[in-house]
Scaffold this motif. Structure first.
Motif, PDB file in Angstrom:
ATOM      1  N   LYS A 153      -1.818   3.508   2.163  1.00 32.72           N
ATOM      2  CA  LYS A 153      -2.230   2.779   3.366  1.00 32.72           C
ATOM      3  C   LYS A 153      -3.719   2.458   3.314  1.00 32.72           C
ATOM      4  CE  LYS A 153       1.127   4.617   6.707  1.00 32.72           C
ATOM      5  NZ  LYS A 153       1.288   5.449   7.926  1.00 32.72           N
ATOM      6  N   SER A 154      -4.505   3.442   2.913  1.00 32.23           N
ATOM      7  CA  SER A 154      -5.949   3.268   2.887  1.00 32.23           C
ATOM      8  C   SER A 154      -6.368   2.211   1.867  1.00 32.23           C
ATOM      9  CB  SER A 154      -6.622   4.603   2.560  1.00 32.23           C
ATOM     10  OG  SER A 154      -8.012   4.457   2.433  1.00 32.23           O
ATOM     11  N   ARG A 155      -5.696   2.200   0.729  1.00 32.56           N
ATOM     12  CA  ARG A 155      -6.102   1.301  -0.347  1.00 32.56           C
ATOM     13  C   ARG A 155      -5.610  -0.126  -0.145  1.00 32.56           C
ATOM     14  NH1 ARG A 155      -5.271   2.298  -6.886  1.00 32.56           N
ATOM     15  NH2 ARG A 155      -6.354   0.394  -7.557  1.00 32.56           N
ATOM     16  N   TYR A 156      -4.364  -0.265   0.377  1.00 28.86           N
ATOM     17  CA  TYR A 156      -3.741  -1.584   0.391  1.00 28.86           C
ATOM     18  C   TYR A 156      -3.480  -2.165   1.785  1.00 28.86           C
ATOM     19  CZ  TYR A 156      -2.739  -0.578  -4.530  1.00 28.86           C
ATOM     20  OH  TYR A 156      -2.839  -0.277  -5.861  1.00 28.86           O
ATOM     21  N   GLY A 157      -3.667  -1.366   2.823  1.00 28.64           N
ATOM     22  CA  GLY A 157      -3.244  -1.813   4.149  1.00 28.64           C
ATOM     23  C   GLY A 157      -4.203  -2.725   4.869  1.00 28.64           C
ATOM     24  N   HIS A 158      -5.194  -3.261   4.172  1.00 28.25           N
ATOM     25  CA  HIS A 158      -6.192  -4.116   4.812  1.00 28.25           C
ATOM     26  C   HIS A 158      -6.293  -5.446   4.058  1.00 28.25           C
ATOM     27  CE1 HIS A 158      -7.324  -0.450   6.927  1.00 28.25           C
ATOM     28  NE2 HIS A 158      -7.414   0.152   5.751  1.00 28.25           N
ATOM     29  N   GLY A 159      -7.060  -6.328   4.591  1.00 33.56           N
ATOM     30  CA  GLY A 159      -7.240  -7.623   3.934  1.00 33.56           C
ATOM     31  C   GLY A 159      -6.424  -8.712   4.604  1.00 33.56           C
ATOM     32  N   GLU A 160      -6.626  -9.915   4.137  1.00 39.11           N
ATOM     33  CA  GLU A 160      -5.929 -11.065   4.724  1.00 39.11           C
ATOM     34  C   GLU A 160      -4.426 -10.953   4.467  1.00 39.11           C
ATOM     35  OE1 GLU A 160      -6.094 -15.962   4.624  1.00 39.11           O
ATOM     36  OE2 GLU A 160      -7.580 -14.757   3.541  1.00 39.11           O
ATOM     37  N   PRO A 161      -3.601 -11.120   5.513  1.00 39.89           N
ATOM     38  CA  PRO A 161      -2.148 -10.998   5.323  1.00 39.89           C
ATOM     39  C   PRO A 161      -1.601 -12.038   4.351  1.00 39.89           C
ATOM     40  CG  PRO A 161      -2.715 -10.921   7.653  1.00 39.89           C
ATOM     41  CD  PRO A 161      -3.955 -11.347   6.914  1.00 39.89           C
ATOM     42  N   VAL A 162      -0.616 -11.608   3.576  1.00 38.69           N
ATOM     43  CA  VAL A 162       0.076 -12.480   2.639  1.00 38.69           C
ATOM     44  C   VAL A 162       1.478 -12.744   3.164  1.00 38.69           C
ATOM     45  CG1 VAL A 162       1.017 -12.634   0.290  1.00 38.69           C
ATOM     46  CG2 VAL A 162      -1.257 -11.626   0.677  1.00 38.69           C
ATOM     47  N   ARG A 163       1.901 -13.999   3.172  1.00 32.97           N
ATOM     48  CA  ARG A 163       3.246 -14.347   3.649  1.00 32.97           C
ATOM     49  C   ARG A 163       4.279 -13.891   2.613  1.00 32.97           C
ATOM     50  NH1 ARG A 163       0.454 -19.059   4.192  1.00 32.97           N
ATOM     51  NH2 ARG A 163       1.730 -20.114   2.597  1.00 32.97           N
ATOM     52  N   VAL A 164       5.126 -12.937   3.023  1.00 33.58           N
ATOM     53  CA  VAL A 164       6.069 -12.318   2.091  1.00 33.58           C
ATOM     54  C   VAL A 164       7.501 -12.526   2.573  1.00 33.58           C
ATOM     55  CG1 VAL A 164       6.783 -10.170   0.951  1.00 33.58           C
ATOM     56  CG2 VAL A 164       4.363 -10.532   1.539  1.00 33.58           C
ATOM     57  N   PHE A 165       8.362 -12.894   1.638  1.00 32.21           N
ATOM     58  CA  PHE A 165       9.803 -12.902   1.914  1.00 32.21           C
ATOM     59  C   PHE A 165      10.467 -11.888   0.991  1.00 32.21           C
ATOM     60  CE2 PHE A 165      14.176 -14.363   1.064  1.00 32.21           C
ATOM     61  CZ  PHE A 165      14.668 -14.231   2.351  1.00 32.21           C
ATOM     62  N   TYR A 166      11.228 -10.999   1.593  1.00 31.33           N
ATOM     63  CA  TYR A 166      11.955  -9.987   0.816  1.00 31.33           C
ATOM     64  C   TYR A 166      13.436 -10.366   0.779  1.00 31.33           C
ATOM     65  CZ  TYR A 166      13.474  -5.474  -1.007  1.00 31.33           C
ATOM     66  OH  TYR A 166      14.006  -4.481  -1.797  1.00 31.33           O
ATOM     67  N   ILE A 186       6.282  -3.720   3.386  1.00 32.31           N
ATOM     68  CA  ILE A 186       5.498  -4.963   3.418  1.00 32.31           C
ATOM     69  C   ILE A 186       4.333  -4.829   4.401  1.00 32.31           C
ATOM     70  CG2 ILE A 186       5.569  -7.399   4.098  1.00 32.31           C
ATOM     71  CD1 ILE A 186       8.497  -7.414   3.050  1.00 32.31           C
ATOM     72  N   THR A 187       4.614  -4.301   5.587  1.00 36.10           N
ATOM     73  CA  THR A 187       3.566  -4.128   6.600  1.00 36.10           C
ATOM     74  C   THR A 187       2.519  -3.126   6.134  1.00 36.10           C
ATOM     75  OG1 THR A 187       5.139  -4.646   8.360  1.00 36.10           O
ATOM     76  CG2 THR A 187       3.131  -3.495   8.994  1.00 36.10           C
ATOM     77  N   LEU A 188       2.973  -1.992   5.591  1.00 40.80           N
ATOM     78  CA  LEU A 188       2.061  -0.949   5.118  1.00 40.80           C
ATOM     79  C   LEU A 188       1.083  -1.509   4.083  1.00 40.80           C
ATOM     80  CD1 LEU A 188       3.049   2.654   4.110  1.00 40.80           C
ATOM     81  CD2 LEU A 188       1.720   1.278   2.531  1.00 40.80           C
ATOM     82  N   CYS A 189       1.572  -2.430   3.257  1.00 44.70           N
ATOM     83  CA  CYS A 189       0.768  -2.967   2.162  1.00 44.70           C
ATOM     84  C   CYS A 189      -0.061  -4.187   2.565  1.00 44.70           C
ATOM     85  CB  CYS A 189       1.673  -3.335   0.990  1.00 44.70           C
ATOM     86  SG  CYS A 189       2.526  -1.927   0.236  1.00 44.70           S
ATOM     87  N   GLY A 190      -0.042  -4.534   3.842  1.00 45.91           N
ATOM     88  CA  GLY A 190      -0.859  -5.646   4.309  1.00 45.91           C
ATOM     89  C   GLY A 190      -0.220  -7.003   4.190  1.00 45.91           C
ATOM     90  N   GLY A 191       1.106  -7.031   4.098  1.00 44.00           N
ATOM     91  CA  GLY A 191       1.814  -8.302   4.039  1.00 44.00           C
ATOM     92  C   GLY A 191       2.330  -8.728   5.397  1.00 44.00           C
ATOM     93  N   HIS A 192       2.645 -10.003   5.519  1.00 49.46           N
ATOM     94  CA  HIS A 192       3.280 -10.534   6.732  1.00 49.46           C
ATOM     95  C   HIS A 192       4.719 -10.880   6.391  1.00 49.46           C
ATOM     96  CE1 HIS A 192       4.302 -12.828  10.246  1.00 49.46           C
ATOM     97  NE2 HIS A 192       4.420 -13.949   9.551  1.00 49.46           N
ATOM     98  N   ASN A 193       5.648 -10.099   6.910  1.00 53.28           N
ATOM     99  CA  ASN A 193       7.070 -10.315   6.661  1.00 53.28           C
ATOM    100  C   ASN A 193       7.531 -11.554   7.429  1.00 53.28           C
ATOM    101  OD1 ASN A 193       9.820 -10.160   6.252  1.00 53.28           O
ATOM    102  ND2 ASN A 193      10.101  -8.234   7.366  1.00 53.28           N
ATOM    103  N   LEU A 194       8.028 -12.560   6.720  1.00 47.93           N
ATOM    104  CA  LEU A 194       8.387 -13.825   7.355  1.00 47.93           C
ATOM    105  C   LEU A 194       9.563 -13.719   8.314  1.00 47.93           C
ATOM    106  CD1 LEU A 194       7.901 -16.353   4.419  1.00 47.93           C
ATOM    107  CD2 LEU A 194       6.382 -15.889   6.350  1.00 47.93           C
TER     108      LEU A 194
END
Length: 279
Positions: A153-166, A186-194
């Motif tokens: 969470k600390s390493r990857y949970g920040h930054g601009e969200p990436v649009r992700v489809f799983y 996806i959320t934990l890693c800073g992604g935006h789940n579509l």
């Protein structure tokens, strides 16, 4: 049939009374696991040699594959279960509690598992370890797991969200939302789940909907190299254009064990790599 039921119930009641009076209950020695993640956790905690039977899907570690099977994902063979004379059954609450009601009525104790998120798995490991008389092992396992979760969470949970489809599977095109573990990853890693707001945890979605949303990263829970091949029909999609089509190990991500964090890290690395190509 009434006498054996009464006898088993009486024995269980006496054992409960002994515990209540201050005597420690004996740890279970004959355990039946009815779900793969619990089988794996039992081995992790050092109780693999106590398992006398499992379900058809319990395949990790390899030693689990040699054990008798008394259940599948749809049903439990109660007669075969009772023949193993278990002193503990471990099971998945939402999927199996109704089927196990007759077993509980016979006085056989059942430990139910139902982790709702990654953090709650640590609590379940501790609870299972306590029930097995392996609290020290469980605390060590839970502490290591939660420390790794915190680090991810600390390493990857920040930054601009990436649009992700799983992509859970195709066809039909099916994804994940809400509390489904891939969605949480996806959320934990800073992604935006579509499809984060879908009503179902495993929604079927239309290709047009995803094409319009233009994912920057497409993931699939699969080992099949062709699982994402159909997306090549839309080369203008950002994920296709940037070659961001990534397979995630489903045996890790879809199973409620500490190994799930291996797959979570895969998801985080894929999202971090996609973020580097954002405009």
């Amino acid at each position: 049939m009434a006498r054996p039921v009464i006898g088993l119930t009486l024995l269980w009641l006496l054992a409960s009374l002994a515990t209540a009076s201050g005597q420690a209950a004996e740890p279970p020695r004959r355990i039946i696991s009815l779900t793969p993640h619990l089988t794996e956790l039992l081995f992790d905690l050092g109780a693999g040699d106590r398992i006398v039977a499992t379900d058809d899907a319990s395949d990790t570690p390899p030693e689990a594959r040699t054990l008798p099977h008394v259940a599948n994902y749809r049903s439990i063979n109660v007669e075969a279960l009772l023949a193993q004379k278990p002193d503990l059954v471990v099971a998945w609450r939402s999927a199996q509690s109704r089927m196990l009601a007759p077993i509980e009525q016979l006085g056989i104790p059942v430990f139910y598992s139902e982790p709702t998120d990654f953090a709650s798995l640590g609590q379940e490991i501790r609870a299972l370890g306590s029930r097995l008389g392996l609290q020290h092992n469980a605390d060590a396992q839970a502490d290591a797991y939660l420390a790794r979760l915190k680090a991810l969470k600390s390493r990857y949970g920040h930054g601009e969200p990436v649009r992700v489809f799983y992509q859970l599977w195709y066809p039909p095109l099916t994804s994940v939302s809400g509390v489904a573990w891939p969605a949480q990853a996806i959320t934990l890693c800073g992604g935006h789940n579509l499809v984060a707001n879908a009503a179902s945890p495993y929604p079927q979605v239309g290709l047009e909907q995803i094409i319009k949303a233009d994912p920057q990263l497409i993931l699939a829970g699969s080992r099949d190299a062709e699982a994402l091949a159909h997306w090549q029909q839309w080369p203008s999609l950002t994920a296709v254009k940037e070659r961001r089509l990534v397979l995630i190990n489903p045996d890790e991500l879809h199973r409620f064990t500490p190994r799930a964090l291996n797959a979570v890290e895969q998801v985080c690395l894929a999202i971090a790599a996609a973020r580097t190509s954002l405009p």
